[in-house]
Design an enzyme around this catalytic site. Structure first.
Site, PDB file in Angstrom:
ATOM      1  N   ARG A  51     -14.504   7.421   3.695  1.00 30.54           N
ATOM      2  CA  ARG A  51     -13.385   7.650   4.597  1.00 30.54           C
ATOM      3  C   ARG A  51     -12.243   8.352   3.860  1.00 30.54           C
ATOM      4  O   ARG A  51     -11.776   7.871   2.839  1.00 30.54           O
ATOM      5  CB  ARG A  51     -12.913   6.325   5.203  1.00 30.54           C
ATOM      6  CG  ARG A  51     -13.856   5.779   6.258  1.00 30.54           C
ATOM      7  CD  ARG A  51     -13.481   4.383   6.697  1.00 30.54           C
ATOM      8  NE  ARG A  51     -13.789   3.390   5.672  1.00 30.54           N
ATOM      9  CZ  ARG A  51     -13.654   2.072   5.865  1.00 30.54           C
ATOM     10  NH1 ARG A  51     -13.232   1.609   7.023  1.00 30.54           N
ATOM     11  NH2 ARG A  51     -13.956   1.232   4.888  1.00 30.54           N
ATOM     12  N   LYS A 110      -4.400   5.330   6.357  1.00 32.82           N
ATOM     13  CA  LYS A 110      -4.037   4.786   7.665  1.00 32.82           C
ATOM     14  C   LYS A 110      -2.818   3.868   7.582  1.00 32.82           C
ATOM     15  O   LYS A 110      -2.018   3.813   8.523  1.00 32.82           O
ATOM     16  CB  LYS A 110      -5.221   4.050   8.304  1.00 32.82           C
ATOM     17  CG  LYS A 110      -5.580   2.709   7.745  1.00 32.82           C
ATOM     18  CD  LYS A 110      -6.744   2.090   8.512  1.00 32.82           C
ATOM     19  CE  LYS A 110      -7.081   0.689   8.002  1.00 32.82           C
ATOM     20  NZ  LYS A 110      -6.020  -0.287   8.260  1.00 32.82           N
ATOM     21  N   GLY A 113      -4.656  13.359  -9.719  1.00 34.96           N
ATOM     22  CA  GLY A 113      -6.019  13.709  -9.334  1.00 34.96           C
ATOM     23  C   GLY A 113      -6.043  14.536  -8.076  1.00 34.96           C
ATOM     24  O   GLY A 113      -5.150  15.355  -7.819  1.00 34.96           O
ATOM     25  N   ASN A 126       0.820  -1.208   0.000  1.00 38.79           N
ATOM     26  CA  ASN A 126       0.000   0.000   0.000  1.00 38.79           C
ATOM     27  C   ASN A 126       0.856   1.261   0.000  1.00 38.79           C
ATOM     28  O   ASN A 126       0.508   2.262  -0.624  1.00 38.79           O
ATOM     29  CB  ASN A 126      -0.949  -0.006   1.198  1.00 38.79           C
ATOM     30  CG  ASN A 126      -2.174  -0.863   0.953  1.00 38.79           C
ATOM     31  OD1 ASN A 126      -2.357  -1.398  -0.139  1.00 38.79           O
ATOM     32  ND2 ASN A 126      -3.019  -1.000   1.957  1.00 38.79           N
ATOM     33  N   CYS A 184      -7.688   2.347   3.457  1.00 42.14           N
ATOM     34  CA  CYS A 184      -6.386   1.666   3.478  1.00 42.14           C
ATOM     35  C   CYS A 184      -5.186   2.596   3.391  1.00 42.14           C
ATOM     36  O   CYS A 184      -4.401   2.691   4.330  1.00 42.14           O
ATOM     37  CB  CYS A 184      -6.326   0.630   2.349  1.00 42.14           C
ATOM     38  SG  CYS A 184      -7.471  -0.750   2.566  1.00 42.14           S
TER      39      CYS A 184
END
Length: 454
Positions: free
Chosen positions: A339, A274, A264, A219, A271
């Site tokens: 979120r 955090k 963007g 990530n 995900c």
């Protein structure tokens, strides 16, 4: 096989439904009675393409059940997946209270050997805490301390494509200990995932801590690519280059590839924000600063304001008496997840400058209403300046400009004649670069993308 999923949220529901689809008998536990009531009545508390139909199919076949009964959940599954939330704590670290609580419940009720699988995204070292919590509870009851084996099996699900990702994964990462119990757990996990490896082997076996770090590393890398491209896009605006041409030019390099090179308004969701923060916090706990990741976070937060900067440059800082149409509320398409969504920042900043907002999203409006109520809790008068409509074109009525925040497919080819008729001025601020600047110019639309040069 008999499988228990602890936590019927996003990861838990997808995991449970997909494992049931492969013929396993799955027990999904959640301590929120309202969520379980929704699921048992045929509803699904989240939006994810294909998930509702899969749940209905497997419930009807008797392979999938939902309950709040902790003891029954532990008794059911030989494999216990822990898929509870790990929200960010105040200092940016992952809050593990729900993971540890789930572990303790397993230790309090287990009477037969269990493989306990950390499916939640957790920092390196969490498996040790889970194992310690389970052993403590087992010993209190006089049960063998090695009754349960802890495995790390991080999820790699993209919201909006989670079912497809689970059923046809790029990779399956499984971390086990090199002990007799760990080897037995590895064999059970191999059997569980065998149907997903029939075409070719997708599973990577490693030690537990490496598996835990792999999730965060993946990530963090993707978030880094996004922030890097956003910085280049902002530079492209300044020097008169076209970031889309740059994207194609560098993406064609096989060492780089095209994925996650779109500029963007910044990333959001459950995900990336955090996980980047938690990985940076983990490093600091070990006396190391991850300077690149700290910069990734800073760039992303700044990027959420990029459309506001463009709007201010065009109209000035005082936006009172102005009205903006906003297409897209969710942080990405094919989800209702709000979120860390950039739309929340953009709406608050527009209202702060005196503007009103008419918003539309295909699926996220109910969740958006709830989130905006929280965002405007200290400013209820400001919330009155935000309205939502049922059709995208209705959001344009009497507005001074259109602001695009989420790249839903439905926004890619609108009726531009109708767009121009409904707007008081033919102006589009495109936060996802859906349109070609030259095509907009030909139509007579004043167009502002991210790093797009007319």
């Amino acid at each position: 096989m008999k499988v228990t999923i602890i936590g019927s949220g996003y990861v838990g529901l997808v995991t449970g439904a997909c494992l049931a689809e492969q013929g396993n008998t799955v027990f999904c536990l959640d301590l929120d009675p309202k969520k379980i009531e929704i699921l048992n009545s045929g509803g699904v508390p989240i939006y994810e393409p294909g998930l509702k139909e899969m749940i209905e199919r497997n419930r009807a076949a008797g392979r999938l059940q939902f309950s709040t009964d902790i003891a029954a959940s532990v008794a059911h599954g030989d494999i216990q997946f822990v898929a509870v939330g790990t929200p960010p704590d105040e200092d940016g670290s992952a809050d593990l209270q729900y993971v540890v609580a789930a572990a303790r419940n397993i230790g309090r009720h287990a009477t037969t050997p269990k493989v306990v699988v950390d499916k939640s995204t957790v920092p390196v070292g969490t498996a040790d805490k889970v194992s310690a919590a389970i052993k403590e509870e087992l010993e209190k009851r006089g049960q063998p301390a090695d009754l349960c084996s802890v495995v790390s099996n991080p999820e790699f699900l993209k919201e909006g494509a989670a079912v497809e990702d689970f059923m046809r994964p790029d990779r399956i990462v499984i971390g086990t200990e090199n002990t007799p119990a760990g080897l037995r757990a590895k064999e059970q996990m191999r059997k569980l995932y065998a149907p997903f490896n029939r075409h070719h082997e997708r599973t990577y076996y490693m030690d537990v801590k490496s598996a835990e770090l792999t999730k965060y590393a993946a990530n963090a890398m993707l978030a880094t690519r996004i922030s890097f491209m956003n910085e280049l896009a902002n530079l492209a605006d300044l020097v008169g280059a076209d970031i889309e041409a740059v994207r194609q030019g560098i993406g064609s390099d096989s060492r780089i590839g095209y994925g996650f090179l779109y500029s963007g308004t910044g990333y959001g969701g459950s995900c990336f924000p955090k996980d980047v923060s938690a990985l940076s916090k983990t490093a600091k706990e070990h006396g190391r600063d991850l300077k690149i990741l700290d910069a990734v976070e800073a760039v992303n937060e700044q990027q959420k304001y990029i459309l506001i900067e463009k709007i201010e440059k065009r109209f000035g800082k005082d936006l009172s008496k102005m009205k903006f149409a906003l297409w897209g509320l969710a942080f990405k398409p094919n989800t209702d997840d709000m979120r860390e969504a950039p739309s929340r920042v953009i709406i608050q900043e527009l209202v702060k400058r005196g503007a009103s907002v008419l918003a539309y999203d295909p699926v996220a409006m109910p969740e958006a209403k709830h989130c905006l109520e929280l965002d405007f809790k200290a400013n209820p008068e400001g919330l009155k300046k935000v309205a939502m409509v049922d059709k995208p074109m209705d959001a344009l009525d009497g507005c001074d400009a259109l602001v695009i925040v989420t790249e839903w497919k439905a926004f890619r080819s609108p009726d531009f004649d109708q767009v121009m008729q409904k707007l008081t001025r033919p102006i589009i601020f495109d936060g996802r670069n859906l349109y070609e600047p030259s095509a907009m110019q030909e139509l007579g639309i004043e167009y502002y993308g991210i790093g797009r040069h007319n």
